[in-house]
Every structure is written in structure tokens, then in C-alpha cells.
Design a protein around this motif. Structure first.
Motif, PDB file in Angstrom:
ATOM      1  N   ALA A   1     -49.243 -23.268  79.497  1.00 18.22           N
ATOM      2  CA  ALA A   1     -47.801 -23.245  79.304  1.00 18.22           C
ATOM      3  C   ALA A   1     -47.215 -21.695  78.938  1.00 18.22           C
ATOM      4  CB  ALA A   1     -47.478 -24.190  78.164  1.00 18.22           C
ATOM      5  N   PHE A   2     -46.010 -21.408  79.486  1.00 22.03           N
ATOM      6  CA  PHE A   2     -45.532 -20.088  79.281  1.00 22.03           C
ATOM      7  C   PHE A   2     -43.907 -20.631  78.835  1.00 22.03           C
ATOM      8  CE2 PHE A   2     -48.954 -19.112  82.142  1.00 22.03           C
ATOM      9  CZ  PHE A   2     -49.370 -18.093  81.836  1.00 22.03           C
ATOM     10  N   THR A   3     -43.501 -19.404  78.172  1.00 26.88           N
ATOM     11  CA  THR A   3     -41.951 -19.513  78.173  1.00 26.88           C
ATOM     12  C   THR A   3     -41.107 -18.918  79.482  1.00 26.88           C
ATOM     13  OG1 THR A   3     -41.576 -17.317  76.823  1.00 26.88           O
ATOM     14  CG2 THR A   3     -42.279 -19.182  75.545  1.00 26.88           C
ATOM     15  N   ALA A   4     -39.954 -19.056  79.580  1.00 28.49           N
ATOM     16  CA  ALA A   4     -39.187 -18.513  80.656  1.00 28.49           C
ATOM     17  C   ALA A   4     -39.345 -17.072  80.587  1.00 28.49           C
ATOM     18  CB  ALA A   4     -37.788 -18.959  80.757  1.00 28.49           C
ATOM     19  N   GLU A   5     -39.061 -16.276  79.289  1.00 27.92           N
ATOM     20  CA  GLU A   5     -39.233 -14.934  78.802  1.00 27.92           C
ATOM     21  C   GLU A   5     -40.615 -14.520  79.456  1.00 27.92           C
ATOM     22  OE1 GLU A   5     -38.230 -11.815  75.430  1.00 27.92           O
ATOM     23  OE2 GLU A   5     -38.577 -13.819  75.081  1.00 27.92           O
ATOM     24  N   GLN A   6     -41.629 -15.022  79.028  1.00 26.58           N
ATOM     25  CA  GLN A   6     -42.883 -14.433  79.478  1.00 26.58           C
ATOM     26  C   GLN A   6     -43.055 -14.639  81.022  1.00 26.58           C
ATOM     27  OE1 GLN A   6     -45.250 -17.419  77.185  1.00 26.58           O
ATOM     28  NE2 GLN A   6     -45.735 -15.944  75.808  1.00 26.58           N
ATOM     29  N   ILE A   7     -42.701 -15.482  81.808  1.00 22.32           N
ATOM     30  CA  ILE A   7     -42.555 -15.493  83.224  1.00 22.32           C
ATOM     31  C   ILE A   7     -41.723 -14.206  83.757  1.00 22.32           C
ATOM     32  CG2 ILE A   7     -41.961 -16.751  85.426  1.00 22.32           C
ATOM     33  CD1 ILE A   7     -44.366 -17.889  83.902  1.00 22.32           C
ATOM     34  N   ASP A   8     -40.470 -13.860  83.100  1.00 19.57           N
ATOM     35  CA  ASP A   8     -39.816 -12.990  83.421  1.00 19.57           C
ATOM     36  C   ASP A   8     -40.635 -11.616  83.435  1.00 19.57           C
ATOM     37  OD1 ASP A   8     -37.741 -14.493  84.193  1.00 19.57           O
ATOM     38  OD2 ASP A   8     -36.694 -14.127  82.385  1.00 19.57           O
ATOM     39  N   THR A   9     -41.331 -11.473  82.200  1.00 22.18           N
ATOM     40  CA  THR A   9     -42.268 -10.258  81.897  1.00 22.18           C
ATOM     41  C   THR A   9     -43.309  -9.915  82.907  1.00 22.18           C
ATOM     42  OG1 THR A   9     -41.831 -10.463  79.374  1.00 22.18           O
ATOM     43  CG2 THR A   9     -43.789  -9.282  80.247  1.00 22.18           C
ATOM     44  N   LEU A  10     -43.805 -10.937  83.282  1.00 24.60           N
ATOM     45  CA  LEU A  10     -44.964 -10.974  84.340  1.00 24.60           C
ATOM     46  C   LEU A  10     -44.185 -10.703  85.690  1.00 24.60           C
ATOM     47  CD1 LEU A  10     -47.967 -11.452  84.478  1.00 24.60           C
ATOM     48  CD2 LEU A  10     -47.559 -13.826  85.261  1.00 24.60           C
TER      49      LEU A  10
ATOM     50  N   SER B   1     -54.888  -9.238  82.774  1.00 19.48           N
ATOM     51  CA  SER B   1     -55.319  -9.766  81.502  1.00 19.48           C
ATOM     52  C   SER B   1     -54.165  -9.431  80.586  1.00 19.48           C
ATOM     53  CB  SER B   1     -56.451  -8.629  80.669  1.00 19.48           C
ATOM     54  OG  SER B   1     -56.644  -9.029  79.563  1.00 19.48           O
ATOM     55  N   TRP B   2     -53.972 -11.109  80.176  1.00 21.25           N
ATOM     56  CA  TRP B   2     -52.575 -11.091  79.248  1.00 21.25           C
ATOM     57  C   TRP B   2     -52.726 -12.221  78.369  1.00 21.25           C
ATOM     58  CZ3 TRP B   2     -47.259 -13.067  80.346  1.00 21.25           C
ATOM     59  CH2 TRP B   2     -46.110 -12.364  79.416  1.00 21.25           C
ATOM     60  N   ASN B   3     -52.104 -12.339  77.104  1.00 20.97           N
ATOM     61  CA  ASN B   3     -51.909 -13.359  76.483  1.00 20.97           C
ATOM     62  C   ASN B   3     -50.615 -13.928  75.867  1.00 20.97           C
ATOM     63  OD1 ASN B   3     -51.201 -11.661  74.669  1.00 20.97           O
ATOM     64  ND2 ASN B   3     -52.666 -11.918  72.988  1.00 20.97           N
ATOM     65  N   GLY B   4     -49.991 -13.288  76.776  1.00 21.81           N
ATOM     66  CA  GLY B   4     -48.408 -13.539  76.677  1.00 21.81           C
ATOM     67  C   GLY B   4     -47.624 -12.669  75.758  1.00 21.81           C
ATOM     68  N   GLU B   5     -48.170 -11.724  74.950  1.00 23.03           N
ATOM     69  CA  GLU B   5     -47.502 -10.954  73.976  1.00 23.03           C
ATOM     70  C   GLU B   5     -47.933  -9.385  74.668  1.00 23.03           C
ATOM     71  OE1 GLU B   5     -49.304 -11.686  70.340  1.00 23.03           O
ATOM     72  OE2 GLU B   5     -48.298 -13.700  70.164  1.00 23.03           O
ATOM     73  N   GLY B   6     -46.933  -8.647  74.459  1.00 22.30           N
ATOM     74  CA  GLY B   6     -46.983  -7.160  74.636  1.00 22.30           C
ATOM     75  C   GLY B   6     -47.007  -7.010  76.546  1.00 22.30           C
ATOM     76  N   PRO B   7     -47.172  -5.924  76.957  1.00 22.21           N
ATOM     77  CA  PRO B   7     -47.290  -5.863  78.393  1.00 22.21           C
ATOM     78  C   PRO B   7     -48.667  -6.228  78.977  1.00 22.21           C
ATOM     79  CG  PRO B   7     -47.843  -3.644  77.573  1.00 22.21           C
ATOM     80  CD  PRO B   7     -47.706  -4.734  76.241  1.00 22.21           C
ATOM     81  N   PRO B   8     -48.497  -6.987  80.320  1.00 24.89           N
ATOM     82  CA  PRO B   8     -49.675  -7.529  81.146  1.00 24.89           C
ATOM     83  C   PRO B   8     -50.323  -6.055  81.518  1.00 24.89           C
ATOM     84  CG  PRO B   8     -47.255  -8.684  81.859  1.00 24.89           C
ATOM     85  CD  PRO B   8     -47.043  -7.621  80.982  1.00 24.89           C
ATOM     86  N   LYS B   9     -51.630  -6.451  81.313  1.00 17.69           N
ATOM     87  CA  LYS B   9     -52.572  -5.357  81.723  1.00 17.69           C
ATOM     88  C   LYS B   9     -53.057  -5.543  83.209  1.00 17.69           C
ATOM     89  CE  LYS B   9     -51.813  -2.820  78.076  1.00 17.69           C
ATOM     90  NZ  LYS B   9     -51.133  -1.311  78.108  1.00 17.69           N
ATOM     91  N   LEU B  10     -52.934  -4.670  84.052  1.00 17.39           N
ATOM     92  CA  LEU B  10     -53.654  -4.714  85.543  1.00 17.39           C
ATOM     93  C   LEU B  10     -55.092  -4.518  85.405  1.00 17.39           C
ATOM     94  CD1 LEU B  10     -53.263  -4.994  88.492  1.00 17.39           C
ATOM     95  CD2 LEU B  10     -52.796  -2.342  88.654  1.00 17.39           C
ATOM     96  N   LEU B  11     -55.819  -5.320  85.976  1.00 21.93           N
ATOM     97  CA  LEU B  11     -57.387  -5.326  86.245  1.00 21.93           C
ATOM     98  C   LEU B  11     -57.521  -4.654  87.441  1.00 21.93           C
ATOM     99  CD1 LEU B  11     -58.419  -8.396  84.342  1.00 21.93           C
ATOM    100  CD2 LEU B  11     -58.059  -6.184  83.364  1.00 21.93           C
ATOM    101  N   GLU B  12     -57.102  -5.347  88.424  1.00 20.46           N
ATOM    102  CA  GLU B  12     -57.339  -4.595  89.762  1.00 20.46           C
ATOM    103  C   GLU B  12     -56.265  -5.379  90.651  1.00 20.46           C
ATOM    104  OE1 GLU B  12     -60.477  -7.312  91.736  1.00 20.46           O
ATOM    105  OE2 GLU B  12     -61.149  -6.821  89.770  1.00 20.46           O
ATOM    106  N   TYR B  13     -56.059  -4.957  92.015  1.00 19.22           N
ATOM    107  CA  TYR B  13     -55.233  -5.276  92.939  1.00 19.22           C
ATOM    108  C   TYR B  13     -56.009  -6.134  94.077  1.00 19.22           C
ATOM    109  CZ  TYR B  13     -50.896  -5.613  95.755  1.00 19.22           C
ATOM    110  OH  TYR B  13     -49.997  -6.217  96.443  1.00 19.22           O
TER     111      TYR B  13
END
Length: 382
Positions: free
Chosen positions: A39-48, A103-115
Motif C-alpha cells: 500500500a502506498f500514498t498518492a504522494e508516494q506514487i507521484d514521487t515514483l 530500491s525504495w521504502n517510500g521515504e526519500g528518493p527512489p534509488k535506481l538499481l538498473e534499467y
């Protein structure tokens, strides 16, 4: 971001099979797991979503940089692969889709592992299966998922541009997931008005001038679920430039599916909040970092180093590696989720989550659904 337990739907396997999702169980183990959801918040989805759109733009800048400065040696690309890449980039051959892993737990910026830019899978379950689950289980919630609609739009755009893959090919011995992905993309293409035929790669012939299918019809365009690093070294690849079929994904995607691009991204955009420091040589010592083969898939041969401790996954990939600062996946009840952000064309389109019992996401990972809580609507005063 929360991991929430759910009771699986009664007859969930039959519900999956009714929409063509036959590989919900692999080798006797659950692959589609609806006993939990994130489960996410709408703000977290916007960040992602914002991170995905930003990173995609940075990746295209990196492709242009690599080609202009001929930085091919670090990516260990063959002369044939280079020629195909440059031809596809200069011709502006279009892309269909790709998947960022975060890699992300919903806090701070999501970190790219690979594309995963060339042959990403886990698409049908992200686009269709988890949407069906949401409608059955939590219809009052929302989901970051416009993948299906965007794929139809993108195929329609390619049809208007005259870049129409008429044939769909893949490896001669595909996994259930590979086959499911290719068949789904073919179905979506047909919904967009394309006429298609499904082929194994062994069904393709060459008549001295053109590639042809098993009915001896010219192949002018094809979608492939076959890695470019394999395809470019096949004997028939010598004819790809002269025969010039339109290929989706295009050959320039080789630069993004190669994990060496992680080091080049950090070189071009050092300190970017969504990127991890990454290098072609080990500048970390015993500081936490990951060691990744340039062309490994599904976590194979990835090694995580944290001081004297090391965790590694087996696999067949030897050769050059890239070193990336370690952003450990969050752990929820012993499960490690990796967030897969789906791009369609140049637009962020949705989210799929795979989780594993280890910090390295492997081919034994499970797919789990997600949802987010819609923002409350303001009530109007009569």
C-alpha cells in the motif's frame, strides 16, 4: 509504504487462468502471490512516477553521450553491435517499453538499481492481473497502472509512423513468462489495429535479400523478446543492416540494458538523488556495494558486499562487471521487494512489485499486487 496481508480470493487460480494468466504457479511454487499487497500514498506514487520520467530522460542523454563519444569499449560491445546501435539511433528507431528497478521504502528518493530496457518481463501481471485483483478485492482503492492503455496508444503511434512490427519472435525455448509476455504484447498490438504473426526465432529465414517468415513472406518489422546481446552475435545478424527490418526493441537499447550504463549515468549526473554511485573499477573497498556483471539477468552472479560479509547469487555470467553503491532492498516480514517502474514510450505508466526471500531478486521471486489510497475529494457546499 506498507506490506498488508490479504486472504486470497476464492478460486484465485481459476480467475487468473480465465484471463490467460497460466503461469501463476511455476515449478510447483507460487509466483503470483495475492496473500499480501503493498500500500502506498498518492504522494508516494507521484514521487515514483516523477523519478521514472526523470531517469528515462537522463538515460536517453546517456545513450546520445555514449554514441557521440564512442564509449563502447567499457561496455564490451562488438563491432557488429556498435554498427547496429548507431544505425538504430541515427534512424531514431522508436522504443516500446522498459522497466526500471528501484530500491525504495517510500521515504526519500527512489534509488535506481538498473534499467531493464531490452527484454523486460513481468509485464502481463503488472498490466492486467493485478488490476483484476484490485477490482475484486479493493475497488475503492487506486493503482499506479495505465500500462495496458499506454501500450495500445504506443502501438497505435508506431502504426501511424509506419513502424509496424508484423511478426513477434522470441527464443526457441522460451520460459512460460517469456511466452506470456510476448503473447500479451501481440494481443495489445492487435487491439491497436496491427496484423501480427507469432514466430520462434528458428522460424526466420533469409532469402539472400530479405528476412522471411515460415511462409516465405518478407519480414519488414518485428517485435523480439530475444536479448540484443544474443541476437547481434547470431550468424544472420550480419544481414540486419542490409535487410533493415524495423525492430522493436531497437538496437540502441543495448546501451541501456548493459549495466555499464549505471557508471556512465553517475559520471554524467554525479550526485543525482535517484542514482547510486557506480564505477567500472572498485572504488568502494569494503564499503557496502554491489558487483554486477554487465549483462546478467534476474540477479544471476550479482554479489552484495558489506564489509567482510558477502552475499552472491549463482549464474552463468562471467566477465566484466560494474560496481554500484549498495542500496539494500527494504525488508518486510522477511520479504525484500523490488519496485518495477514501467515506462511505455517516454512516459511512466505503472508499477509492478516482485519480492524475494533474499536481498538479491532472482528468478524465484514472487509477483505481488499493490494499491494506493486515493486523495480525498473536497466536498462542495450546496
Amino acid at each position: 509504504m506498507q506490506r498488508i496481508r490479504f486472504s486470497p480470493r476464492a478460486g484465485w487460480a481459476q480467475k487468473c487462468e480465465a484471463i490467460g494468466f497460466a503461469f501463476h504457479t511455476l515449478d510447483g511454487e507460487t509466483y503470483w502471490d495475492e496473500s499480501v499487497a503493498y500500500a502506498f500514498t498518492a504522494e508516494q506514487i507521484d514521487t515514483l512516477e516523477a523519478a521514472m520520467n526523470t531517469l528515462h530522460a537522463l538515460c536517453l542523454e546517456a545513450v546520445d553521450f555514449i554514441i557521440r563519444h564512442r564509449r563502447y569499449a567499457q561496455l564490451r560491445l562488438s563491432p557488429r553491435a556498435i554498427a547496429l546501435i548507431e544505425h538504430a539511433w541515427n534512424a531514431r528507431e522508436p522504443s516500446l517499453y522498459g522497466r526500471f528497478d528501484f530500491s525504495w521504502n517510500g521515504e526519500g528518493p527512489p534509488k535506481l538499481l538498473e534499467y531493464n530496457a531490452d527484454t523486460p518481463t513481468a509485464l502481463y501481471e503488472a498490466a492486467v492481473v493485478q488490476w483484476q485483483w484490485l477490482q475484486d478485492v479493493a475497488p475503492d482503492k487506486d493503482q499506479f497502472n495505465a500500462i495496458h492503455e499506454r501500450l495500445i496508444e504506443r502501438w497505435s503511434e508506431l502504426r501511424v509512423q509506419g513502424r509496424v512490427p508484423e511478426h513477434f519472435i522470441m527464443t526457441s525455448v522460451p520460459s512460460a513468462e517469456d511466452r506470456g509476455t510476448a503473447l500479451y504484447l501481440r494481443e495489445v498490438a492487435e487491439q491497436a489495429g496491427l496484423r501480427t504473426e507469432y514466430l520462434a526465432i528458428d522460424d526466420i529465414g533469409f532469402n539472400g535479400k530479405h528476412f522471411v517468415d515460415r511462409h516465405n513472406r518478407r519480414i519488414e518489422g518485428l517485435f523480439k523478446l530475444y536479448p540484443w546481446e544474443w541476437m547481434s552475435e547470431e550468424p544472420f545478424a550480419a544481414h540486419l543492416l542490409s535487410a533493415a527490418p524495423c525492430l522493436v526493441e531497437p538496437a540502441w537499447k543495448m546501451l541501456l540494458s548493459n549495466k555499464g550504463v549505471l557508471a556512465i549515468l553517475w559520471e554524467l549526473f554525479p550526485g543525482h538523488p535517484n542514482l547510486l554511485p557506480a564505477f567500472f573499477d572498485n572504488r568502494f573497498g569494503n564499503a557496502p556495494h554491489a558487483v554486477k556483471p554487465l549483462l546478467s539477468r534476474e540477479g544471476a552472479n550479482v554479489r552484495l558486499v558489506d564489509g567482510p560479509r558477502s552475499e552472491a547469487a549463482p549464474g552463468p555470467y562471467d566477465g566484466p562487471v560494474v560496481y554500484q553503491a549498495l542500496a539494500r532492498l527494504p525488508c518486510f516480514d522477511g520479504a525484500y521487494p523490488v519496485l518495477g517502474g514501467w515506462m511505455v514510450g517516454d512516459t511512466a505508466a505503472g508499477l509492478g512489485i516482485r519480492e524475494d526471500a533474499t536481498a538479491i531478486t532472482r528468478d524465484t521471486s514472487r509477483f505481488v499486487p499493490h494499491f494506493f489510497h486515493p486523495e480525498p475529494r473536497a466536498c462542495s457546499t450546496p
